[in-house]
Design a protein around this motif. Sequence first.
Motif, PDB file in Angstrom:
ATOM      1  N   ILE D  23       0.783  -1.053   0.023  1.00  0.00           N
ATOM      2  CA  ILE D  23       0.051   0.189  -0.010  1.00  0.00           C
ATOM      3  C   ILE D  23       1.106   1.269  -0.133  1.00  0.00           C
ATOM      4  CG2 ILE D  23      -1.650   1.266   1.394  1.00  0.00           C
ATOM      5  CD1 ILE D  23      -2.808  -1.313   2.204  1.00  0.00           C
ATOM      6  N   GLN D  26       2.408   1.528  -3.258  1.00  0.00           N
ATOM      7  CA  GLN D  26       1.792   2.164  -4.303  1.00  0.00           C
ATOM      8  C   GLN D  26       1.602   3.585  -3.960  1.00  0.00           C
ATOM      9  OE1 GLN D  26      -1.352  -0.759  -3.183  1.00  0.00           O
ATOM     10  NE2 GLN D  26      -1.722  -1.015  -5.684  1.00  0.00           N
ATOM     11  N   SER D  27       1.184   4.007  -3.015  1.00  0.00           N
ATOM     12  CA  SER D  27       0.921   5.367  -2.533  1.00  0.00           C
ATOM     13  C   SER D  27       2.057   6.358  -2.961  1.00  0.00           C
ATOM     14  CB  SER D  27       0.787   5.759  -1.148  1.00  0.00           C
ATOM     15  OG  SER D  27      -0.403   4.616  -0.601  1.00  0.00           O
ATOM     16  N   ASN D  31       1.016   8.986  -5.925  1.00  0.00           N
ATOM     17  CA  ASN D  31       0.679  10.382  -5.358  1.00  0.00           C
ATOM     18  C   ASN D  31       1.414  11.655  -5.899  1.00  0.00           C
ATOM     19  OD1 ASN D  31      -0.970   8.869  -3.667  1.00  0.00           O
ATOM     20  ND2 ASN D  31      -0.148   9.257  -1.634  1.00  0.00           N
ATOM     21  N   LEU D  40      -0.037   8.071   6.744  1.00  0.00           N
ATOM     22  CA  LEU D  40      -0.975   6.983   6.888  1.00  0.00           C
ATOM     23  C   LEU D  40      -0.506   6.373   8.441  1.00  0.00           C
ATOM     24  CD1 LEU D  40      -2.854   4.834   5.848  1.00  0.00           C
ATOM     25  CD2 LEU D  40      -1.099   3.568   4.852  1.00  0.00           C
ATOM     26  N   PHE D  47      -6.952   1.829  10.247  1.00  0.00           N
ATOM     27  CA  PHE D  47      -6.199   2.825   9.452  1.00  0.00           C
ATOM     28  C   PHE D  47      -6.639   4.296   9.792  1.00  0.00           C
ATOM     29  CE2 PHE D  47      -5.553  -0.708   6.250  1.00  0.00           C
ATOM     30  CZ  PHE D  47      -4.213  -0.728   6.034  1.00  0.00           C
ATOM     31  N   GLN D  49      -6.046   7.980   8.087  1.00  0.00           N
ATOM     32  CA  GLN D  49      -5.288   8.450   6.895  1.00  0.00           C
ATOM     33  C   GLN D  49      -5.381   9.920   6.565  1.00  0.00           C
ATOM     34  OE1 GLN D  49      -5.208   6.683   2.839  1.00  0.00           O
ATOM     35  NE2 GLN D  49      -3.083   7.059   2.245  1.00  0.00           N
ATOM     36  N   LEU D  51      -4.982  12.807   3.656  1.00  0.00           N
ATOM     37  CA  LEU D  51      -4.850  13.193   2.256  1.00  0.00           C
ATOM     38  C   LEU D  51      -4.892  14.460   2.024  1.00  0.00           C
ATOM     39  CD1 LEU D  51      -7.043  10.303   0.469  1.00  0.00           C
ATOM     40  CD2 LEU D  51      -4.467  10.114   0.975  1.00  0.00           C
ATOM     41  N   LEU D  61      -8.857  10.119  -5.538  1.00  0.00           N
ATOM     42  CA  LEU D  61      -8.325   9.068  -4.659  1.00  0.00           C
ATOM     43  C   LEU D  61      -9.110   8.329  -3.731  1.00  0.00           C
ATOM     44  CD1 LEU D  61      -5.741   7.393  -4.001  1.00  0.00           C
ATOM     45  CD2 LEU D  61      -4.717   9.393  -2.838  1.00  0.00           C
ATOM     46  N   ARG D  64     -11.260   5.863  -4.973  1.00  0.00           N
ATOM     47  CA  ARG D  64     -10.295   4.454  -5.417  1.00  0.00           C
ATOM     48  C   ARG D  64      -9.916   3.791  -4.173  1.00  0.00           C
ATOM     49  NH1 ARG D  64      -6.320   6.712  -8.432  1.00  0.00           N
ATOM     50  NH2 ARG D  64      -4.756   6.010  -7.232  1.00  0.00           N
ATOM     51  N   ILE D  65      -9.433   4.497  -3.049  1.00  0.00           N
ATOM     52  CA  ILE D  65      -9.207   3.829  -1.762  1.00  0.00           C
ATOM     53  C   ILE D  65     -10.476   3.269  -1.231  1.00  0.00           C
ATOM     54  CG2 ILE D  65      -8.536   4.329   0.824  1.00  0.00           C
ATOM     55  CD1 ILE D  65      -6.683   6.326  -0.505  1.00  0.00           C
ATOM     56  N   ARG D  70      -8.659  -4.346   0.523  1.00  0.00           N
ATOM     57  CA  ARG D  70      -8.062  -4.645   1.789  1.00  0.00           C
ATOM     58  C   ARG D  70      -8.071  -3.836   3.070  1.00  0.00           C
ATOM     59  NH1 ARG D  70      -2.404  -3.113  -1.708  1.00  0.00           N
ATOM     60  NH2 ARG D  70      -3.833  -1.802  -2.628  1.00  0.00           N
ATOM     61  N   HIS D  71      -9.499  -3.060   2.981  1.00  0.00           N
ATOM     62  CA  HIS D  71      -9.792  -2.631   4.197  1.00  0.00           C
ATOM     63  C   HIS D  71     -11.396  -2.273   3.831  1.00  0.00           C
ATOM     64  CE1 HIS D  71      -9.325   1.783   2.963  1.00  0.00           C
ATOM     65  NE2 HIS D  71      -9.685   1.239   1.853  1.00  0.00           N
TER      66      HIS D  71
HETATM   67  C1  LIG Z   1      -5.398   2.117   3.559  1.00  0.00           C
HETATM   68  C2  LIG Z   1      -4.973   2.443   2.354  1.00  0.00           C
HETATM   69  C3  LIG Z   1      -4.457   3.641   1.879  1.00  0.00           C
HETATM   70  C4  LIG Z   1      -3.982   3.860   0.517  1.00  0.00           C
HETATM   71  N1  LIG Z   1      -3.498   5.049   0.094  1.00  0.00           N
HETATM   72  C5  LIG Z   1      -3.252   5.359  -1.067  1.00  0.00           C
HETATM   73  C6  LIG Z   1      -2.422   6.478  -1.452  1.00  0.00           C
HETATM   74  O1  LIG Z   1      -2.378   7.276  -0.781  1.00  0.00           O
HETATM   75  N2  LIG Z   1      -2.322   6.806  -2.669  1.00  0.00           N
HETATM   76  C7  LIG Z   1      -2.832   5.681  -3.805  1.00  0.00           C
HETATM   77  O2  LIG Z   1      -2.293   6.195  -4.898  1.00  0.00           O
HETATM   78  N3  LIG Z   1      -3.160   4.435  -3.149  1.00  0.00           N
HETATM   79  C8  LIG Z   1      -3.369   4.215  -2.001  1.00  0.00           C
HETATM   80  N4  LIG Z   1      -4.017   3.158  -1.645  1.00  0.00           N
HETATM   81  C9  LIG Z   1      -4.293   1.767  -2.795  1.00  0.00           C
HETATM   82  C10 LIG Z   1      -5.234   2.262  -3.409  1.00  0.00           C
HETATM   83  O3  LIG Z   1      -6.742   1.813  -2.787  1.00  0.00           O
HETATM   84  C11 LIG Z   1      -5.209   1.550  -4.889  1.00  0.00           C
HETATM   85  O4  LIG Z   1      -4.987   0.173  -4.642  1.00  0.00           O
HETATM   86  C12 LIG Z   1      -4.143   2.177  -5.627  1.00  0.00           C
HETATM   87  O5  LIG Z   1      -4.462   3.678  -5.932  1.00  0.00           O
HETATM   88  C13 LIG Z   1      -3.982   1.593  -7.112  1.00  0.00           C
HETATM   89  O6  LIG Z   1      -2.992   1.908  -7.558  1.00  0.00           O
HETATM   90  P1  LIG Z   1      -2.246   1.259  -8.678  1.00  0.00           P
HETATM   91  O7  LIG Z   1      -2.905   1.709 -10.013  1.00  0.00           O
HETATM   92  O8  LIG Z   1      -0.901   1.939  -8.793  1.00  0.00           O
HETATM   93  O9  LIG Z   1      -2.429  -0.038  -8.658  1.00  0.00           O
HETATM   94  C14 LIG Z   1      -4.257   2.752  -0.348  1.00  0.00           C
HETATM   95  C15 LIG Z   1      -4.896   1.613  -0.169  1.00  0.00           C
HETATM   96  C16 LIG Z   1      -5.290   1.550   1.406  1.00  0.00           C
HETATM   97  C17 LIG Z   1      -5.944   0.238   1.633  1.00  0.00           C
END
Ligand SMILES: Cc1cc2nc3c(=O)[nH]c(=O)nc-3n(C[C@H](O)[C@H](O)[C@H](O)COP(=O)(O)O)c2cc1C
Lengths: 139, 139, 139, 139, 139, 139, 139, 139, 139, 139
Positions: D23, D26-27, D31, D40, D47, D49, D51, D61, D64-65, D70-71
Amino acid sequence: MLVRLMYASRAVPTLDQDELHNILRQSKHNNPQHGITGLLCYSSGIFIQALEGGRSAVSRLYGRIAADPRHGELILLNYEEIGERRFAGWAMGQVNMGRLNPALLLKYSATATLDPYSVSGKASMALFDELVATASVMC
Amino acid sequence: MLVRLMYASRAVPTLDQDELHNILRQSKHNNPQHGITGLLCYSSGIFIQALEGGRSAVSRLYGRIAADPRHGELILLNYEEIGERRFAGWAMGQVNMGRLNPALLLKYSATATLDPYSVSGKASMALFDELVATASVMC
Amino acid sequence: MLVRLMYASRAVPTLDQDELHNILRQSKHNNPQHGITGLLCYSSGIFIQALEGGRSAVSRLYGRIAADPRHGELILLNYEEIGERRFAGWAMGQVNMGRLNPALLLKYSATATLDPYSVSGKASMALFDELVATASVMC
Amino acid sequence: MLVRLMYASRAVPTLDQDELHNILRQSKHNNPQHGITGLLCYSSGIFIQALEGGRSAVSRLYGRIAADPRHGELILLNYEEIGERRFAGWAMGQVNMGRLNPALLLKYSATATLDPYSVSGKASMALFDELVATASVMC
Amino acid sequence: MLVRLMYASRAVPTLDQDELHNILRQSKHNNPQHGITGLLCYSSGIFIQALEGGRSAVSRLYGRIAADPRHGELILLNYEEIGERRFAGWAMGQVNMGRLNPALLLKYSATATLDPYSVSGKASMALFDELVATASVMC
Amino acid sequence: MLVRLMYASRAVPTLDQDELHNILRQSKHNNPQHGITGLLCYSSGIFIQALEGGRSAVSRLYGRIAADPRHGELILLNYEEIGERRFAGWAMGQVNMGRLNPALLLKYSATATLDPYSVSGKASMALFDELVATASVMC
Amino acid sequence: MLVRLMYASRAVPTLDQDELHNILRQSKHNNPQHGITGLLCYSSGIFIQALEGGRSAVSRLYGRIAADPRHGELILLNYEEIGERRFAGWAMGQVNMGRLNPALLLKYSATATLDPYSVSGKASMALFDELVATASVMC
Amino acid sequence: MLVRLMYASRAVPTLDQDELHNILRQSKHNNPQHGITGLLCYSSGIFIQALEGGRSAVSRLYGRIAADPRHGELILLNYEEIGERRFAGWAMGQVNMGRLNPALLLKYSATATLDPYSVSGKASMALFDELVATASVMC
Amino acid sequence: MLVRLMYASRAVPTLDQDELHNILRQSKHNNPQHGITGLLCYSSGIFIQALEGGRSAVSRLYGRIAADPRHGELILLNYEEIGERRFAGWAMGQVNMGRLNPALLLKYSATATLDPYSVSGKASMALFDELVATASVMC
Amino acid sequence: MLVRLMYASRAVPTLDQDELHNILRQSKHNNPQHGITGLLCYSSGIFIQALEGGRSAVSRLYGRIAADPRHGELILLNYEEIGERRFAGWAMGQVNMGRLNPALLLKYSATATLDPYSVSGKASMALFDELVATASVMC
Ligand SMILES: Cc1cc2nc3c(=O)[nH]c(=O)nc-3n(C[C@H](O)[C@H](O)[C@H](O)COP(=O)(O)O)c2cc1C
Ligand SMILES: Cc1cc2nc3c(=O)[nH]c(=O)nc-3n(C[C@H](O)[C@H](O)[C@H](O)COP(=O)(O)O)c2cc1C
Ligand SMILES: Cc1cc2nc3c(=O)[nH]c(=O)nc-3n(C[C@H](O)[C@H](O)[C@H](O)COP(=O)(O)O)c2cc1C
Ligand SMILES: Cc1cc2nc3c(=O)[nH]c(=O)nc-3n(C[C@H](O)[C@H](O)[C@H](O)COP(=O)(O)O)c2cc1C
Ligand SMILES: Cc1cc2nc3c(=O)[nH]c(=O)nc-3n(C[C@H](O)[C@H](O)[C@H](O)COP(=O)(O)O)c2cc1C
Ligand SMILES: Cc1cc2nc3c(=O)[nH]c(=O)nc-3n(C[C@H](O)[C@H](O)[C@H](O)COP(=O)(O)O)c2cc1C
Ligand SMILES: Cc1cc2nc3c(=O)[nH]c(=O)nc-3n(C[C@H](O)[C@H](O)[C@H](O)COP(=O)(O)O)c2cc1C
Ligand SMILES: Cc1cc2nc3c(=O)[nH]c(=O)nc-3n(C[C@H](O)[C@H](O)[C@H](O)COP(=O)(O)O)c2cc1C
Ligand SMILES: Cc1cc2nc3c(=O)[nH]c(=O)nc-3n(C[C@H](O)[C@H](O)[C@H](O)COP(=O)(O)O)c2cc1C
Ligand SMILES: Cc1cc2nc3c(=O)[nH]c(=O)nc-3n(C[C@H](O)[C@H](O)[C@H](O)COP(=O)(O)O)c2cc1C
């Protein structure tokens, strides 16, 4: 009637270091005669300028600057009658900026670029104040 | 970013009724395309105009107006980012003033003449508001 | 923990009157079970919706709505813990808007179009309040 | 339009250290492209968070989150238009928490457990601020 | 030292109309001797009572009421030193409630039930005030 | 819903050191299970106690304490919903007072005796705060 | 230096209607010479009097009244420098009170008796104002 | 720079009705040329005058009046820069006072005489305002 | 009900050092029994005294002092209900003043003499505070 | 009634160092007898003087100064009733100014000259305060 005016503009693409010096030389030469003081920031093709002085003098100068072909797309960021100046010591100080710190730019806007066009005048003033505080001003 | 800008200027001595109508016709034709609204007062050779709209549109129009040879000696009276417009219903309303009431002029300035150049922007706005309230506005 | 949430979104281009009724029917059916109340405005392909209720219920519903394929580009306009509801009487009231008054749209934004994407959440709320006050709400 | 959004959620029971690193990776990768910054916290399956960024980017975002498997059980704790960011230096900082101090947890809630679901958004923000101040943040 | 105290409690399941009358008869008989005034609401098995008077008298009475087996689960909703009473005319007024209006209940809480246990004392006081304002009070 | 409650009472004449220790032992044993924290002052036969915790837990405990035969004449001094606790570190701290300083007692009341019964709740809280600040608190 | 002073006292047990008239006759005779105005309430053996005038005149008169054997146990309720008088029309108005309304007495104190000795000066002033407003004042 | 100045003075003992008319005639003749407006009260040998206008004009006139042998013992009561005039309609209005109401005089001073020398400027202004409001002003 | 009272008076011409000590001896002997604390200044034949304590005790003592033949012309300077005392440590402290500093006297009054009779109570309190701060207080 | 008055004037062209000393000698000789204190600045033919003292004394002195042929064109800059003096230590201090710093002059006005005639009283006071703070005052 003392006022402070702040605006932003985009330099013409061809503006170079020499032209920038010309602008500052003109400013430092002209402003004292009209009781104008202020600061000029230049970075990535964007000007942000603060002008302080009597209301007529500032309005007249802004009119002249607005018609200057070396920049365009002027937007007024802030204008107010003030009790006292903040840049009384500079005929036109130059804010000396190297590469801008991305975290500083992000602090006041949505992306890490200097873009006064997309933020409020208050945010531009806050950014301007931090730039002035952290950069060096040359007389 | 919605803003309101107010300025005063002196018409060229030769400005006549026809020219005034031209200005208003142009304004009413152009402003709606740019989301500009406002009011224009004219009396004894003095213009006071309020312009409302998006920040870029207002800044651009003010630049154009500042360069218009039909008037001169512009001074900015007030400029602020606003939450809502006050003249949303007028592309450019004309404040219809006959002979001005001396007591009203005295109320905000040292002599009984319309002289935005010698009073604060706040006083001009207060006078403007009373003119608008007591005169009739023509679309 | 009572909250009010307000967001805007763009309907998919193909959204028609029937689909709109479906949305409202679903809302009126589901919301009372979760203690949700609110209002929904729809005009020129744009939704603005206010949701009130317990914090978990509103958060959960907003998550479901955000995933609904009938609209997209959601932006949160406002969110706050409140002492009392304002729309306690509507499971989901429909704000009945004919053609929008351009002067009303201009009042809070730079152009005469409904565009919550380019104005602050506070301005959208003010516009929303005027729409609600001047339009009729259907249960 | 700069905003800050804060929410809480419960991780799925099976979430392990690896998934948490995913996670964060990816973030930190995504970001910066969208001008998002934030922090976070993760502790005892919860969690929290924060933003920060442009309004559209943050809204997108969050959508998407909210859909991330996963949560779940997301609740919005706070959302506001801001003048400046507080976490401009972190693409997504990780608040490094060992075992939480019970007195700190008690300070803002009725029992000594991390439970943002039972306290106001303001209390969660205060607790979050103390955690950030006393824990170390890893870039 | 004049104070006002407000609490909520759950009546024992077997509480009937007769027992309610007993409580009110006792209250109206006892309170004037101790300078106590107030109002008692009863609905769906929940009591909300406001007691005003000298600090000792109110504290003593609250202790006695807290030990009364006809109700339980008392929670203090509000307590403050006051400059003047609001219910000076009632030894113990009975707020006469028929079926409660769901919209009124929703206005201050997450669901349409009378549940002082899940809302703040301030919200209960606001609801109480609206009940008193819209219902009839019997001496 | 976090609250803080403060009350005063008179110990029964026969209360001795042992009984006082019993009270503190019970408190330190019971309070953590209910998320209760606080401080207890005892001097010249007078108790002043501050209880913090969830609203139900505090209300329930206060009811139990009110019925405890080891003291009487309880008066509620203060009660409020709070954003954060002040005594989060003490299950029930004992404020260790030797002979009270007469000037301190005079500071908040008409005579140099500890008499919460004759002063406002606010004055008792101020005195309490000074006692806590100048005396030592034992866990 | 204009001031207003308010005090309460207990009449000697033997004070009768004649003596009361003497006091008022003396007051109305003396006060105009010293620029004193005010009101006198008498009920159930208690005086409450408001005196307005120059600071020396009021201080001197209060000294004289304090030594008058027809009453005792004076307590100062309020004293302040004022911008304007409230009882400019009465040399010493007599507030004409029949039997006092118990609800009015209860409104500002713990029991239904007129007892300025047990309430704050502010409460006495509020009660005094209501008495003056609802009773008739005789010149 | 618009200002308002208020002063009091004592007329010479020999001042009669004719001289008073001369003063007013001069004032009404001179003031309009200097943009001065105001009101003049005369009673029991005391003048109170309010002068409004440009700062230089008012300062110059006050200097001339101060040297006028028809009165003496001038004291400045009030002076302030103002946003707008209150007496814009009167070149110098005459406040037409018959015998002054003693209760009105008492309201703002220690004795029932017109004595601006012994009260604050604020009190004199308040009295002046009431005189103007209740008396008739002659142009 | 804790209050603070401040007054000034003129000593009889014959008052000498011995008599002053008598007053202080009496005060220090009597005041503790009534919970009175305070300070006494004496200079150039003028007393300024601050008395703190329960409302009845202070009122009673002031009555006794007002009748004391060793001084006269008492004027009340200030009186207020207070939350806490400022002189809790002095039964009656003596402010030990040598020759008064003229600049200090001028600071709060029109001439360089100690004259509480010609200034407001607030000014006397400010002067009193400076005296206390710069002089030494003897128990 | 303590007041502070501030004015500016132009010295007659022939005023020399000797005459200036005469003015200061007279002031220091006369002022103490009337309880007057203050400061006098002189620069480039312009006087700015602050006078503090009793209202009558200051008004009388100002009248005398206004008639003094050694200067002219007096304008009142500020006048107010004050709680305490700021220049209590100077019978008439002389602000010792060499050549004025242009940046300091610009700070409060439109041009780098000392011109109290073209700025507000508030700006003159601010400038005066900085002069006093940075220059030396001679007794
Ligand atoms: C608790 C939590 C926090 C997340 N924070 C972010 C974040 O700040 N930025 C982000 O791009 N994805 C975050 N994600 C992941 C997104 O839900 C998503 O999976 C991701 O943006 C997909 O990115 P991808 O296209 O690179 O796979 C977070 C996921 C969870 C469970
Ligand atoms: C970004 C910018 C800032 C300027 N600032 C000033 C200024 O502060 N003072 C000034 O006199 N001219 C300034 N100028 C130049 C004016 O536009 C104009 O060229 C100049 O006043 C003409 O002066 P001259 O009469 O000396 O040629 C500025 C121009 C630009 C593009
Ligand atoms: C006092 C004054 C006010 C004006 N107001 C406006 C206006 O509100 N809108 C506008 O478009 N032009 C306004 N103008 C005219 C502009 O200066 C300029 O002539 C015009 O915008 C050019 O428009 P065109 O391209 O239609 O010729 C104003 C001119 C003057 C002298
Ligand atoms: C603009 C918009 C607003 C909506 N508002 C609500 C609502 O207030 N309540 C609701 O339950 N569903 C609402 N929906 C529908 C949800 O997205 C979702 O389809 C629905 O909750 C699913 O309900 P169902 O389980 O009854 O099918 C809305 C959808 C859109 C596009
Ligand atoms: C919900 C509730 C409210 C009550 N309110 C009062 C009251 O206002 N005054 C009172 O004297 N007793 C009140 N009581 C009754 C007391 O608990 C207690 O029974 C009573 O004071 C005993 O009075 P007695 O000595 O006349 O039997 C209340 C009881 C309940 C359950
Ligand atoms: C002055 C005073 C303070 C008390 N404080 C507490 C307390 O903070 N927590 C507590 O559980 N009991 C406290 N008690 C004791 C309770 O009244 C009661 O005896 C106790 O909760 C019963 O607990 P047990 O079930 O362990 O016997 C206090 C008693 C007194 C007299
Ligand atoms: C309750 C009370 C109120 C009084 N109020 C006044 C008063 O307002 N003015 C006054 O001159 N005397 C007042 N007096 C009477 C004075 O105490 C005193 O007797 C009187 O001023 C003496 O006046 P003489 O010199 O006319 O005898 C009052 C007495 C009492 C007991
Ligand atoms: C109380 C008083 C008020 C006056 N008010 C004015 C005034 O408002 N305007 C004015 O021009 N003269 C006023 N004067 C008269 C002036 O002192 C002076 O005599 C006059 O301005 C001289 O004018 P002249 O040049 O027309 O003779 C006043 C005089 C007095 C005694
Ligand atoms: C200026 C002044 C201040 C006084 N202050 C007090 C005081 O603070 N406490 C006090 O008991 N007596 C004070 N007195 C004395 C009382 O007026 C009175 O004589 C004394 O209380 C009588 O006390 P005794 O009963 O001990 O003789 C003061 C007297 C004067 C003249
Ligand atoms: C700028 C200026 C300031 C003056 N300040 C004072 C002053 O503060 N006190 C004073 O008595 N005279 C002052 N004077 C002098 C008076 O105008 C007047 O000449 C003097 O008070 C007459 O005093 P004499 O009676 O001692 O001759 C000042 C004069 C000028 C020109």
